[in-house]
Enzyme design. Structure first.
Site, PDB file in Angstrom:
ATOM      1  N   GLY A   9       0.141 -19.416  16.776  1.00 36.48           N
ATOM      2  CA  GLY A   9      -0.174 -19.242  15.498  1.00 36.48           C
ATOM      3  C   GLY A   9       0.991 -18.637  14.642  1.00 36.48           C
ATOM      4  O   GLY A   9       2.052 -18.469  15.388  1.00 36.48           O
ATOM      5  N   ASP A  57      -9.714 -22.180  24.791  1.00 34.30           N
ATOM      6  CA  ASP A  57     -10.378 -21.215  24.098  1.00 34.30           C
ATOM      7  C   ASP A  57     -10.459 -19.739  24.767  1.00 34.30           C
ATOM      8  O   ASP A  57     -10.628 -20.013  26.071  1.00 34.30           O
ATOM      9  CB  ASP A  57     -11.922 -21.649  23.590  1.00 34.30           C
ATOM     10  CG  ASP A  57     -12.321 -20.598  22.434  1.00 34.30           C
ATOM     11  OD1 ASP A  57     -12.617 -21.140  21.405  1.00 34.30           O
ATOM     12  OD2 ASP A  57     -12.565 -19.559  22.783  1.00 34.30           O
ATOM     13  N   LYS A  83      -9.561 -15.433  10.953  1.00 34.95           N
ATOM     14  CA  LYS A  83      -9.041 -14.384   9.857  1.00 34.95           C
ATOM     15  C   LYS A  83      -9.275 -14.423   8.570  1.00 34.95           C
ATOM     16  O   LYS A  83      -8.606 -13.691   7.552  1.00 34.95           O
ATOM     17  CB  LYS A  83      -7.438 -14.243  10.176  1.00 34.95           C
ATOM     18  CG  LYS A  83      -6.430 -15.728   9.643  1.00 34.95           C
ATOM     19  CD  LYS A  83      -5.092 -15.479   9.659  1.00 34.95           C
ATOM     20  CE  LYS A  83      -4.472 -16.619   9.465  1.00 34.95           C
ATOM     21  NZ  LYS A  83      -3.010 -16.640   9.127  1.00 34.95           N
ATOM     22  N   SER A 123      -5.972  -4.830  11.563  1.00 34.00           N
ATOM     23  CA  SER A 123      -5.584  -5.269  10.380  1.00 34.00           C
ATOM     24  C   SER A 123      -5.965  -3.965   9.412  1.00 34.00           C
ATOM     25  O   SER A 123      -6.869  -3.077   9.617  1.00 34.00           O
ATOM     26  CB  SER A 123      -6.520  -6.430   9.860  1.00 34.00           C
ATOM     27  OG  SER A 123      -6.550  -6.444   8.415  1.00 34.00           O
ATOM     28  N   TYR A 147     -15.309 -10.010   8.828  1.00 26.80           N
ATOM     29  CA  TYR A 147     -13.842  -9.946   9.381  1.00 26.80           C
ATOM     30  C   TYR A 147     -13.491  -8.538   9.817  1.00 26.80           C
ATOM     31  O   TYR A 147     -13.056  -8.365  10.944  1.00 26.80           O
ATOM     32  CB  TYR A 147     -12.860 -10.861   8.531  1.00 26.80           C
ATOM     33  CG  TYR A 147     -11.667 -10.484   9.146  1.00 26.80           C
ATOM     34  CD1 TYR A 147     -10.977 -11.088  10.103  1.00 26.80           C
ATOM     35  CD2 TYR A 147     -10.656  -9.692   8.427  1.00 26.80           C
ATOM     36  CE1 TYR A 147      -9.877 -11.052  10.700  1.00 26.80           C
ATOM     37  CE2 TYR A 147      -9.181  -9.628   8.649  1.00 26.80           C
ATOM     38  CZ  TYR A 147      -8.886 -10.423  10.040  1.00 26.80           C
ATOM     39  OH  TYR A 147      -7.527 -10.311  10.331  1.00 26.80           O
ATOM     40  N   LYS A 151     -12.855  -6.653  13.414  1.00 30.51           N
ATOM     41  CA  LYS A 151     -11.515  -5.781  13.937  1.00 30.51           C
ATOM     42  C   LYS A 151     -11.902  -4.356  14.271  1.00 30.51           C
ATOM     43  O   LYS A 151     -11.316  -3.944  15.309  1.00 30.51           O
ATOM     44  CB  LYS A 151     -10.536  -5.792  13.110  1.00 30.51           C
ATOM     45  CG  LYS A 151     -10.005  -7.175  12.773  1.00 30.51           C
ATOM     46  CD  LYS A 151      -9.045  -8.035  13.777  1.00 30.51           C
ATOM     47  CE  LYS A 151      -8.938  -9.457  13.670  1.00 30.51           C
ATOM     48  NZ  LYS A 151      -8.130  -9.690  14.691  1.00 30.51           N
TER      49      LYS A 151
HETATM   50  P1  NAD Z   1      -3.283 -17.823  12.845  1.00 31.29           P
HETATM   51  O1  NAD Z   1      -4.375 -18.175  12.699  1.00 31.29           O
HETATM   52  O2  NAD Z   1      -1.996 -18.344  12.447  1.00 31.29           O
HETATM   53  O3  NAD Z   1      -3.136 -17.504  14.601  1.00 31.29           O
HETATM   54  C1  NAD Z   1      -4.298 -17.419  15.339  1.00 31.29           C
HETATM   55  C2  NAD Z   1      -4.166 -18.315  16.545  1.00 31.29           C
HETATM   56  O4  NAD Z   1      -5.149 -18.222  17.454  1.00 31.29           O
HETATM   57  C3  NAD Z   1      -4.011 -19.840  15.865  1.00 31.29           C
HETATM   58  O5  NAD Z   1      -2.981 -20.394  16.300  1.00 31.29           O
HETATM   59  C4  NAD Z   1      -5.495 -20.384  16.484  1.00 31.29           C
HETATM   60  O6  NAD Z   1      -5.433 -21.523  16.866  1.00 31.29           O
HETATM   61  C5  NAD Z   1      -5.766 -19.522  17.625  1.00 31.29           C
HETATM   62  N1  NAD Z   1      -7.086 -19.121  17.871  1.00 31.29           N
HETATM   63  C6  NAD Z   1      -8.189 -18.771  16.919  1.00 31.29           C
HETATM   64  N2  NAD Z   1      -9.173 -18.793  17.571  1.00 31.29           N
HETATM   65  C7  NAD Z   1      -9.274 -18.876  18.903  1.00 31.29           C
HETATM   66  C8  NAD Z   1      -9.898 -18.926  20.071  1.00 31.29           C
HETATM   67  N3  NAD Z   1     -11.374 -18.733  20.137  1.00 31.29           N
HETATM   68  N4  NAD Z   1      -9.349 -19.248  21.214  1.00 31.29           N
HETATM   69  C9  NAD Z   1      -8.049 -19.464  21.376  1.00 31.29           C
HETATM   70  N5  NAD Z   1      -6.913 -19.731  20.329  1.00 31.29           N
HETATM   71  C10 NAD Z   1      -7.519 -19.284  19.288  1.00 31.29           C
HETATM   72  O7  NAD Z   1      -3.317 -16.338  12.335  1.00 31.29           O
HETATM   73  P2  NAD Z   1      -2.296 -15.056  12.334  1.00 31.29           P
HETATM   74  O8  NAD Z   1      -1.854 -14.868  10.975  1.00 31.29           O
HETATM   75  O9  NAD Z   1      -1.039 -15.154  13.150  1.00 31.29           O
HETATM   76  O10 NAD Z   1      -3.040 -13.907  12.716  1.00 31.29           O
HETATM   77  C11 NAD Z   1      -3.105 -13.756  14.174  1.00 31.29           C
HETATM   78  C12 NAD Z   1      -3.860 -12.168  14.312  1.00 31.29           C
HETATM   79  O11 NAD Z   1      -3.624 -11.360  13.580  1.00 31.29           O
HETATM   80  C13 NAD Z   1      -5.304 -12.614  14.303  1.00 31.29           C
HETATM   81  O12 NAD Z   1      -6.241 -11.919  15.004  1.00 31.29           O
HETATM   82  C14 NAD Z   1      -5.506 -11.966  12.783  1.00 31.29           C
HETATM   83  O13 NAD Z   1      -6.772 -11.716  12.536  1.00 31.29           O
HETATM   84  C15 NAD Z   1      -4.610 -10.817  12.675  1.00 31.29           C
HETATM   85  N6  NAD Z   1      -4.023 -10.332  11.309  1.00 31.29           N
HETATM   86  C16 NAD Z   1      -3.693 -11.286  10.661  1.00 31.29           C
HETATM   87  C17 NAD Z   1      -3.202 -10.722   9.405  1.00 31.29           C
HETATM   88  C18 NAD Z   1      -2.266 -11.859   8.413  1.00 31.29           C
HETATM   89  O14 NAD Z   1      -2.359 -11.417   7.203  1.00 31.29           O
HETATM   90  N7  NAD Z   1      -2.150 -13.041   8.935  1.00 31.29           N
HETATM   91  C19 NAD Z   1      -3.175  -9.627   8.938  1.00 31.29           C
HETATM   92  C20 NAD Z   1      -3.918  -8.537   9.653  1.00 31.29           C
HETATM   93  C21 NAD Z   1      -4.425  -9.172  10.981  1.00 31.29           C
HETATM   94  N1  UFG Z   2      -3.426 -12.471  -5.426  1.00 29.01           N
HETATM   95  C1  UFG Z   2      -3.260 -13.169  -6.640  1.00 29.01           C
HETATM   96  N2  UFG Z   2      -3.365 -14.612  -6.323  1.00 29.01           N
HETATM   97  C2  UFG Z   2      -3.641 -15.315  -5.327  1.00 29.01           C
HETATM   98  C3  UFG Z   2      -3.533 -14.617  -4.051  1.00 29.01           C
HETATM   99  C4  UFG Z   2      -3.532 -13.171  -3.965  1.00 29.01           C
HETATM  100  O1  UFG Z   2      -3.339 -12.529  -7.517  1.00 29.01           O
HETATM  101  O2  UFG Z   2      -3.622 -16.511  -5.330  1.00 29.01           O
HETATM  102  C5  UFG Z   2      -3.090 -11.180  -5.267  1.00 29.01           C
HETATM  103  C6  UFG Z   2      -4.405 -10.439  -4.569  1.00 29.01           C
HETATM  104  O3  UFG Z   2      -5.335  -9.986  -5.412  1.00 29.01           O
HETATM  105  C7  UFG Z   2      -3.925  -8.964  -4.022  1.00 29.01           C
HETATM  106  C8  UFG Z   2      -2.471  -9.443  -3.524  1.00 29.01           C
HETATM  107  O4  UFG Z   2      -2.265 -10.720  -4.252  1.00 29.01           O
HETATM  108  O5  UFG Z   2      -3.615  -8.124  -4.911  1.00 29.01           O
HETATM  109  C9  UFG Z   2      -2.416  -9.913  -2.009  1.00 29.01           C
HETATM  110  O6  UFG Z   2      -3.259 -10.775  -1.587  1.00 29.01           O
HETATM  111  P1  UFG Z   2      -3.369 -11.466  -0.451  1.00 29.01           P
HETATM  112  O7  UFG Z   2      -4.429 -12.565  -0.350  1.00 29.01           O
HETATM  113  O8  UFG Z   2      -2.143 -12.205  -0.105  1.00 29.01           O
HETATM  114  O9  UFG Z   2      -3.660 -10.550   0.573  1.00 29.01           O
HETATM  115  P2  UFG Z   2      -4.761  -9.324   0.880  1.00 29.01           P
HETATM  116  O10 UFG Z   2      -4.062  -7.892   0.709  1.00 29.01           O
HETATM  117  O11 UFG Z   2      -5.823  -9.649   0.158  1.00 29.01           O
HETATM  118  O12 UFG Z   2      -5.214  -9.406   2.361  1.00 29.01           O
HETATM  119  C10 UFG Z   2      -4.437  -9.710   3.451  1.00 29.01           C
HETATM  120  C11 UFG Z   2      -4.843 -10.564   4.634  1.00 29.01           C
HETATM  121  C12 UFG Z   2      -5.972  -9.959   5.303  1.00 29.01           C
HETATM  122  C13 UFG Z   2      -5.430  -8.712   5.782  1.00 29.01           C
HETATM  123  C14 UFG Z   2      -5.240  -8.029   4.708  1.00 29.01           C
HETATM  124  C15 UFG Z   2      -4.737  -6.441   4.981  1.00 29.01           C
HETATM  125  O13 UFG Z   2      -5.256 -11.967   3.802  1.00 29.01           O
HETATM  126  O14 UFG Z   2      -6.298 -10.866   6.494  1.00 29.01           O
HETATM  127  O15 UFG Z   2      -4.037  -8.504   4.005  1.00 29.01           O
HETATM  128  O16 UFG Z   2      -4.179  -5.553   4.189  1.00 29.01           O
HETATM  129  F1  UFG Z   2      -6.621  -8.060   6.258  1.00 29.01           F
END
Ligand code: NAD
Ligand code: UFG
Length: 332
Positions: A9, A57, A83, A123, A147, A151
């Protein structure tokens, strides 16, 4: 050897590279539910080493037992999970199953194998709304989506587990807003369908794939009325996991740590940064606030600095340059 669940991921793949650079051997487990097997080859290209990859998985207990039997796993970094905040409200059971039951399965397999070093992808969304900013790890958590609650439940479960057996060393990393991509342009975030997050959407507007960015709200209590977030470069974030692993080599317990930059950037400031990075004009239109959004979310990063010796290095210009390079490579 470090088991990286979700290692193909977005954040997991960047972390595999930083682990390899720091001298750790890596084994990846991923279901490919939200990533592609191409990433395995890209990791090999970037690290110059074969990538040990198991497709499956994290809830598959037999597969976990097989991995622990076949590999000498000394620690686990657990990224695998779902996520999307909005999907979690539509289908909470899928989120509890993947994120909570999936984590239980991994921890049980670790317990059987005698592996007690665990890093969890948490998160900033666990904080919910109405926090004083910058928010620190001791703030009361009140997540507002399913979600976010998955967490937070896992974090609480990790505290209970550690209290039951002090041999466990656990770090829960609360990520703020991970953006950007590897500087090689070979790996990055590949959202399926319409991107829900700001930076992937900006990249697609700059690439001409979408007509305009919809800015969700212009009446927030911020300097320009648009939402402010703590964007953190995904490579900095990846290095935070290496720092957490190094911390666990010298101490046990359950430590909760924010990973962000401590700096807030508004949506309009991010649009400007992306225009600079891409040299493209980005059309924007203002629409209503998106439900569930907060006005400001910025990390207090002192614990990461003091206890992990980690601070983010890259600014938003660099994040946008790397995100734009990645977008240009996937369109090529
Ligand atoms: P991502 O979806 O790119 O990566 C997650 C990976 O896990 C994917 O490759 C998916 O195929 C795999 N996966 C999902 N469910 C699975 C399962 N049941 N078994 C095995 N593999 C599985 O997401 P990411 O952005 O890399 O996020 C990684 C982690 O960080 C997640 O737990 C997410 O909740 C957390 N997180 C992400 C963000 C963000 O904004 N990207 C913010 C805060 C927390
Ligand atoms: N935004 C827009 N237009 C868009 C997308 C986002 O105006 O098309 C704005 C949102 O309103 C926010 C900012 O851009 O003010 C950031 O939005 P994101 O969707 O990029 O990020 P979030 O802060 O909503 O959420 C992200 C991840 C969550 C994580 C969180 C932690 O999506 O998984 O950050 O702070 F939990």
């Amino acid at each position: 050897m470090i088991l990286v669940t979700g290692g193909t991921g977005y954040i997991g793949s960047h972390t595999c590279i930083e682990l390899s650079r720091a001298g750790f051997e890596v084994v990846v487990l991923d279901s490919l539910a939200n990533s592609s097997s191409d990433v395995v080859g890209r990791l090999e290209q970037l690290t110059g080493k074969p990538t040990v990859f198991y497709e499956g998985d994290v809830r598959d207990e037999a597969l976990l037992a097989k991995i622990f039997a076949e590999r000498e796993v000394t620690g686990v970094i657990h990224f695998a999970g779902l996520k999307s905040l909005s999907d979690s409200l539509r289908d909470p059971l899928a989120y509890y199953s993947s994120n909570v039951a999936g984590t239980v399965a991994v921890l049980k397999a670790m317990q059987v194998a005698g592996c007690r070093t665990f890093i969890f992808s948490s998160s900033a969304t666990v904080y919910g709304a109405f926090q004083a900013m910058p928010v620190n790890e001791d703030s009361v958590c009140a997540p507002i989506t399913a979600y976010g609650r998955t967490k937070f439940h896992v974090e609480q479960m990790l505290s209970d587990l550690q209290a039951s057996d002090p041999a466990w060393g656990i770090v829960s990393l609360r990520y703020f807003n991970p953006v950007g991509a590897h500087e090689s342009g070979l790996i990055g975030e590949r959202p399926l369908g319409t991107p829900a997050n700001l930076v992937p959407y900006l990249a697609q507007v700059a690439a001409g794939e979408r007509s305009a960015l919809k800015i969700y709200g212009r009446d927030y209590e911020t300097r320009d009325g648009t939402g402010v977030r703590d964007y953190v470069h995904v490579v900095d974030l990846a290095k935070g996991h290496v720092a957490a692993l190094q911390h666990l080599a010298r101490s046990r317990g359950h430590l909760v740590v924010n990973l962000g930059t401590g700096r807030g950037t508004s949506v309009l400031e991010m649009v400007n940064a992306f225009e600079r990075a891409s040299n493209k004009k980005i059309a924007c239109e203002f629409t209503d606030r998106r439900s569930g959004d907060v006005d400001v979310c910025v990390a207090d990063v002192s614990r990461a600095r003091d206890l992990l010796g980690w601070s983010a290095e890259h600014d938003v210009d660099r994040m946008c340059i790397d995100a734009w390079r990645w977008q240009s490579m996937i369109d090529a």
